[in-house]
Design a protein around this motif. Structure first.
Motif, mmCIF file in Angstrom:
data_model
loop_
_atom_site.group_PDB
_atom_site.id
_atom_site.type_symbol
_atom_site.label_atom_id
_atom_site.label_comp_id
_atom_site.label_asym_id
_atom_site.label_seq_id
_atom_site.Cartn_x
_atom_site.Cartn_y
_atom_site.Cartn_z
ATOM 1 N N ILE A 1 0.843 -1.183 0.000
ATOM 2 C CA ILE A 1 0.000 0.000 0.000
ATOM 3 C C ILE A 1 0.885 1.241 0.000
ATOM 4 C CG2 ILE A 1 -1.690 1.199 1.454
ATOM 5 C CD1 ILE A 1 -2.676 -1.607 2.147
ATOM 6 N N TRP B 1 2.652 -2.697 7.448
ATOM 7 C CA TRP B 1 1.606 -2.165 8.305
ATOM 8 C C TRP B 1 1.465 -3.031 9.536
ATOM 9 C CZ3 TRP B 1 -0.254 2.459 6.863
ATOM 10 C CH2 TRP B 1 0.088 2.854 5.568
ATOM 11 N N VAL C 1 4.589 -15.162 12.939
ATOM 12 C CA VAL C 1 3.657 -15.721 11.951
ATOM 13 C C VAL C 1 3.299 -14.683 10.874
ATOM 14 C CG1 VAL C 1 1.417 -16.788 11.595
ATOM 15 C CG2 VAL C 1 2.797 -17.433 13.563
ATOM 16 N N PRO C 2 2.861 -13.461 11.268
ATOM 17 C CA PRO C 2 2.612 -12.463 10.228
ATOM 18 C C PRO C 2 3.853 -12.187 9.378
ATOM 19 C CG PRO C 2 1.753 -11.697 12.325
ATOM 20 C CD PRO C 2 2.496 -12.964 12.611
ATOM 21 N N LEU D 1 4.412 -15.108 6.953
ATOM 22 C CA LEU D 1 3.364 -15.129 5.936
ATOM 23 C C LEU D 1 3.580 -14.020 4.919
ATOM 24 C CD1 LEU D 1 0.125 -15.935 7.959
ATOM 25 C CD2 LEU D 1 1.215 -17.334 6.224
ATOM 26 N N TYR E 1 7.102 -14.866 2.842
ATOM 27 C CA TYR E 1 7.191 -15.987 1.898
ATOM 28 C C TYR E 1 5.905 -16.279 1.148
ATOM 29 C CZ TYR E 1 11.681 -16.715 4.044
ATOM 30 O OH TYR E 1 12.955 -16.526 4.473
ATOM 31 N N GLN E 2 4.743 -15.808 1.690
ATOM 32 C CA GLN E 2 3.485 -16.110 1.009
ATOM 33 C C GLN E 2 2.813 -14.847 0.484
ATOM 34 O OE1 GLN E 2 1.910 -19.179 0.805
ATOM 35 N NE2 GLN E 2 3.476 -20.342 1.868
ATOM 36 N N GLY E 3 3.346 -13.694 0.863
ATOM 37 C CA GLY E 3 2.737 -12.451 0.410
ATOM 38 C C GLY E 3 1.370 -12.197 1.017
ATOM 39 N N VAL E 4 1.092 -12.794 2.186
ATOM 40 C CA VAL E 4 -0.201 -12.549 2.824
ATOM 41 C C VAL E 4 -0.187 -11.158 3.448
ATOM 42 C CG1 VAL E 4 -1.803 -13.281 4.608
ATOM 43 C CG2 VAL E 4 -0.538 -14.975 3.303
ATOM 44 N N ASN E 5 -1.238 -10.399 3.175
ATOM 45 C CA ASN E 5 -1.317 -9.025 3.658
ATOM 46 C C ASN E 5 -1.195 -8.962 5.174
ATOM 47 O OD1 ASN E 5 -2.963 -6.714 4.788
ATOM 48 N ND2 ASN E 5 -2.642 -6.113 2.676
ATOM 49 N N ILE F 1 -1.846 -6.532 7.196
ATOM 50 C CA ILE F 1 -2.891 -5.827 7.950
ATOM 51 C C ILE F 1 -3.837 -6.845 8.582
ATOM 52 C CG2 ILE F 1 -4.812 -4.212 7.824
ATOM 53 C CD1 ILE F 1 -3.409 -2.748 5.659
ATOM 54 N N ILE F 2 -4.257 -7.839 7.791
ATOM 55 C CA ILE F 2 -5.139 -8.872 8.341
ATOM 56 C C ILE F 2 -4.433 -9.624 9.450
ATOM 57 C CG2 ILE F 2 -6.644 -10.808 7.829
ATOM 58 C CD1 ILE F 2 -6.167 -10.478 4.956
ATOM 59 N N THR F 3 -3.227 -10.118 9.151
ATOM 60 C CA THR F 3 -2.594 -11.027 10.107
ATOM 61 C C THR F 3 -2.242 -10.312 11.407
ATOM 62 O OG1 THR F 3 -0.529 -10.633 8.947
ATOM 63 C CG2 THR F 3 -1.682 -12.653 8.420
ATOM 64 N N MET G 1 -5.403 -9.810 13.387
ATOM 65 C CA MET G 1 -5.794 -11.088 13.988
ATOM 66 C C MET G 1 -4.949 -11.386 15.206
ATOM 67 S SD MET G 1 -8.119 -12.805 12.241
ATOM 68 C CE MET G 1 -8.919 -11.298 12.499
ATOM 69 N N MET G 2 -3.622 -11.221 15.047
ATOM 70 C CA MET G 2 -2.721 -11.561 16.135
ATOM 71 C C MET G 2 -2.904 -10.616 17.323
ATOM 72 S SD MET G 2 -1.220 -14.258 15.201
ATOM 73 C CE MET G 2 0.229 -14.605 16.156
ATOM 74 N N VAL H 1 -11.170 -7.720 8.018
ATOM 75 C CA VAL H 1 -10.533 -9.021 7.803
ATOM 76 C C VAL H 1 -11.360 -9.874 6.853
ATOM 77 C CG1 VAL H 1 -9.918 -11.167 8.934
ATOM 78 C CG2 VAL H 1 -9.319 -9.001 9.991
ATOM 79 N N PHE I 1 -10.430 -16.107 15.706
ATOM 80 C CA PHE I 1 -9.177 -15.537 15.196
ATOM 81 C C PHE I 1 -8.174 -16.632 14.895
ATOM 82 C CE2 PHE I 1 -11.150 -12.501 18.098
ATOM 83 C CZ PHE I 1 -11.448 -11.521 17.175
ATOM 84 N N MET J 1 -6.376 -17.498 11.388
ATOM 85 C CA MET J 1 -4.916 -17.590 11.238
ATOM 86 C C MET J 1 -4.525 -18.936 10.638
ATOM 87 S SD MET J 1 -3.432 -14.816 11.882
ATOM 88 C CE MET J 1 -1.728 -15.314 11.756
ATOM 89 N N ARG K 1 -1.341 -17.882 0.615
ATOM 90 C CA ARG K 1 -0.904 -17.501 -0.744
ATOM 91 C C ARG K 1 -1.169 -16.021 -0.975
ATOM 92 N NH1 ARG K 1 2.484 -21.597 -2.100
ATOM 93 N NH2 ARG K 1 1.736 -23.175 -0.679
ATOM 94 N N ARG K 2 -0.936 -15.597 -2.167
ATOM 95 C CA ARG K 2 -1.044 -14.167 -2.407
ATOM 96 C C ARG K 2 -2.494 -13.742 -2.521
ATOM 97 N NH1 ARG K 2 4.062 -12.587 -2.941
ATOM 98 N NH2 ARG K 2 5.374 -14.408 -3.011
ATOM 99 N N LEU L 1 -5.119 0.023 -3.909
ATOM 100 C CA LEU L 1 -5.723 0.110 -2.580
ATOM 101 C C LEU L 1 -4.919 1.045 -1.688
ATOM 102 C CD1 LEU L 1 -7.917 -0.897 -0.692
ATOM 103 C CD2 LEU L 1 -6.416 -2.745 -0.008
#
Lengths: 365, 311
Positions: free
Chosen positions: A3, A99, A148-149, A152, A155-159, A161-163, A166-167, B236, B282, B286, B294-295, B302
């Motif tokens: 972003i 973020w 974990v965030p 993720l 290596y996985q490109g998981v956003n 902000i979500i993780t 959540m954490m 989320v 949550f 997770m 994955r992506r 955005l």
């Protein structure tokens, strides 16, 4: 995926101030900060009037209790300690374009581990070593919480902000579980951790009640600022933030740097928790969650991720929150009004910066 | 313990799950629209609180739940208007303004509640359900899914309505373009700012409605901080759903079941601290992210304010 990180680039321009322009610049900055704050106070004052509270009396108390009374200013400076650590952590993350919105969970877990470990450590080692160990363990726990965030994202490109959100929800609940079930002080009926005796906490500065955590916080944010602006490592992180793809092409190990950023950012949030517990609170009560993180995030943005400017904004936040708490008690306004005040200050400051930017651009053109 | 898997228990659990899921569903659908159009709406928690407060006030003084829903949605739109003006129109940082709005409305609604209701804590009468004949006679599932307030069915219908808008209409394409390549949309002669403003205002209406449902139907009263992070859960859900409304529905139900489990287990007298059960949804997300992360495909633009001609 990533972003907008435009402010990261412009932020460096702030650091380069040349001699002649400096004084005018500082005056301008001061005006652009105090003006909007004044405007925000007027707007918030209208809300106070609407609910039937005298705004002048309210602000009088805020200034007196937050800034001008000896006890008040000491409390304000003490409150700054954890906020400075949080701000330092956010500066690293935001400059690197990540973020980390999970500061509150990391803060609480750091606080709980520090609260649980410090009373144990002081029985088996000298108290200075015990405090250092508690700080370290709080930092490490917060770092682990961000792993974990970080993985993720790396290596996985998981956003993130979500993780991280959540954490932070998970961390808040886990901190409560730990206080209620694992580290609960058997000697009290209220669920809380064992209390660290006042003489074993961080020393106070001179003859005051100000915690020496303030100095640690100041040191942390200044070091972070210098590392981010003056070192190769900081430059690498800023490149990752400005353009992750370019960073990959210039041969930077982006996944490794990503994990490092999360670790530093979360570690500093954990230290913020530790400094609040070991320096000020002494224990963690169940369901304690000051939610400092949420207010510090916009403040760091408004400071354009500049460490020195962030110190100023953190000071402002502390004055408002300490002063607001006393004023609320005196005048029978719920403390929630402080939230309204902080929110209006943030919005008006953001607006002022926008118009200032527009004005200077149109003059240049 | 024997009552744990009885029919009564299970149907109460499911009923609670649907009730808890509806505000999340509405918030998630709203946030999804904002994100599709390129606006990361962190102020959604504030919009829900405005909706919860004004929705309760509307319903309490008028005696009509529907008027409450209307005032709630209007409250959400009012906050969204500020967001649209500051973040879409003049392009201020969306995270700063979003968090500031959330903080401000947390404070403001708590303040107003203090001066208005804190002595009496008035409650609304229980909402009357619309019973769907035959289907509601199915054991366990029937009462949970087919004996709800009319607005629940409307919310579920909205899922399919929005799916249709995104796939089949010009507006849906415009929204997607505003999030992925706003410059292209601009060149095509469509106002990016207006498209995004429509999205943000819709988000406000849906979030406000979700808040009003939470206060009026879910709780029957307004208390400060009543949303308790529901807006963040909406963010989320929207990010997990990758632009598909149906996944928001599934996600909301999953969270709803976990939230409902918290209450149900207390009622059943099982002695697990609520904090542990609160962690369940949550934790579930997770684990899902670790396994299927994955992506995530988020819109390219955005969070970036659109400025014509800027490179």
């Amino acid at each position: 995926m990533s972003i907008d990180t435009a402010p990261t680039v412009s932020a460096t321009a702030l650091d380069a101030t040349s001699g002649a322009a400096t004084r005018h610049d500082i005056l301008h900055r001061l005006l652009m900060t105090l003006g909007p704050i004044l405007a925000a106070l007027v707007i918030a004052g209208c809300i106070l009037l609407a609910v039937g509270v005298d705004p002048l009396a309210y602000y009088g108390y805020v200034l007196e209790k937050g800034l001008f009374s000896p006890l008040g200013i000491q409390q304000t400076l003490t409150r700054m300690a954890p906020l400075l650590f949080l701000a330092a952590g956010l500066i690293v993350a935001f400059r690197a374009g990540m973020w980390n919105l999970g500061g509150d969970g990391q803060f609480l877990l750091g606080a709980v581990t520090a609260a649980a470990s410090a009373p144990v450590f002081i029985q088996i080692m000298p108290s200075w070593l015990a405090l250092i160990c508690s700080f370290l363990i709080a930092m490490v726990v917060a770092m682990i919480w961000s792993l974990v965030p970080a993985l993720l994202r790396a290596y996985q490109g998981v956003n993130e902000i979500i993780t991280t959100l959540m954490m932070t929800f998970l961390g808040t609940s886990l901190a409560n579980v730990l206080v209620k079930l694992v580290f609960r002080d058997p000697g009290t009926t209220v669920p809380q951790t064992r209390t660290l005796p006042v003489e074993d906490r961080l020393p106070r500065l001179f003859e005051t009640t100000i915690t020496s955590g303030l100095l640690l916080g100041l040191a942390a944010i200044i070091i972070v600022h210098l590392v981010m602006t003056r070192t190769a490592f900081g430059l690498k992180l800023r490149i990752v933030g400005a353009n992750p793809r370019a960073a990959v092409h210039s041969g930077l190990g982006v996944p490794g740097l990503t994990i490092a950023v999360f670790a530093i950012s979360a570690g500093l949030a954990g230290l913020a928790g530790a400094v609040d517990i070991i320096g000020v609170q002494g224990n963690v009560r169940a369901d304690w969650n000051p939610a400092y993180g949420l207010a510090v995030i916009p403040a760091v943005f408004l400071a354009r991720m500049n460490g020195f400017a962030a110190i100023g904004f953190v000071f402002l936040l502390s004055v408002l929150s300490i002063g607001g708490e006393s004023a609320a008690r005196r005048l029978g306004v719920p403390n929630h009004f402080t939230l309204v005040l902080v929110s209006i200050v943030l919005i008006v400051l953001a607006l002022a910066e926008y118009f200032d930017h527009r004005y200077s651009q149109s003059r240049r053109a | 313990m024997t009552g744990l898997f009885s029919e009564v228990f299970l149907s109460a659990l499911l009923f609670g799950a649907v009730t808890a899921a509806i505000p999340l569903l509405l918030a998630g659908l709203g946030e999804q629209m904002s994100e599709k159009a390129g606006v990361l709406n962190i102020g959604i928690e504030g919009m829900m609180l405005a909706g919860a407060y004004l929705g309760f006030v509307g319903a309490f003084y008028s005696g009509s739940l529907w008027l409450g829903f209307l005032t709630g949605a209007a409250g959400g739109v009012a906050v969204a208007l500020v967001m649209a003006l500051l973040c879409v129109r003049i392009g201020l940082n969306q995270i700063v303004i979003g968090i500031a709005l959330t903080l401000g409305l947390e404070g403001l609604t708590a303040l107003l509640h203090h001066f208005q209701f804190s002595r009496s804590y008035p409650r609304l009468p229980a909402a009357d359900a619309t019973v769907i004949p035959l289907l509601s006679d199915i054991p366990v599932i029937g009462p949970a899914f087919f004996k709800q307030h009319l607005i629940v069915y409307l919310a579920v219908a909205l899922v399919f309505g929005m799916g249709y808008v995104y796939r089949r209409t010009q507006l849906g394409l415009n929204l997607q373009a505003a999030g992925d390549k706003p410059a292209a949309l601009d060149v095509a002669g469509i106002d990016v700012v207006r498209t995004r403003t429509i999205a943000v205002l819709t988000t406000g209406a849906l979030a406000g409605l979700g808040g009003a449902y939470l206060a009026n139907v879910g709780a029957g009263l307004f208390i400060p901080f009543i949303t308790n992070g529901a807006g963040f859960l909406g963010i989320v859900l929207a990010m997990l759903a990758r632009g598909r409304p149906i996944w928001v529905l599934f996600g909301a139900l999953l969270f709803g079941i976990c939230l409902s489990l918290t209450t149900a287990m207390q009622v059943a007298g099982i002695n697990i601290p609520t904090d542990i059960i609160q962690m369940l949804p949550f934790l579930a997300v997770m684990i899902m992210l670790v396994l299927f992360g994955r992506r995530a495909s988020l819109p390219a633009a955005l969070g970036i304010p659109y400025e014509r001609g800027a490179r």
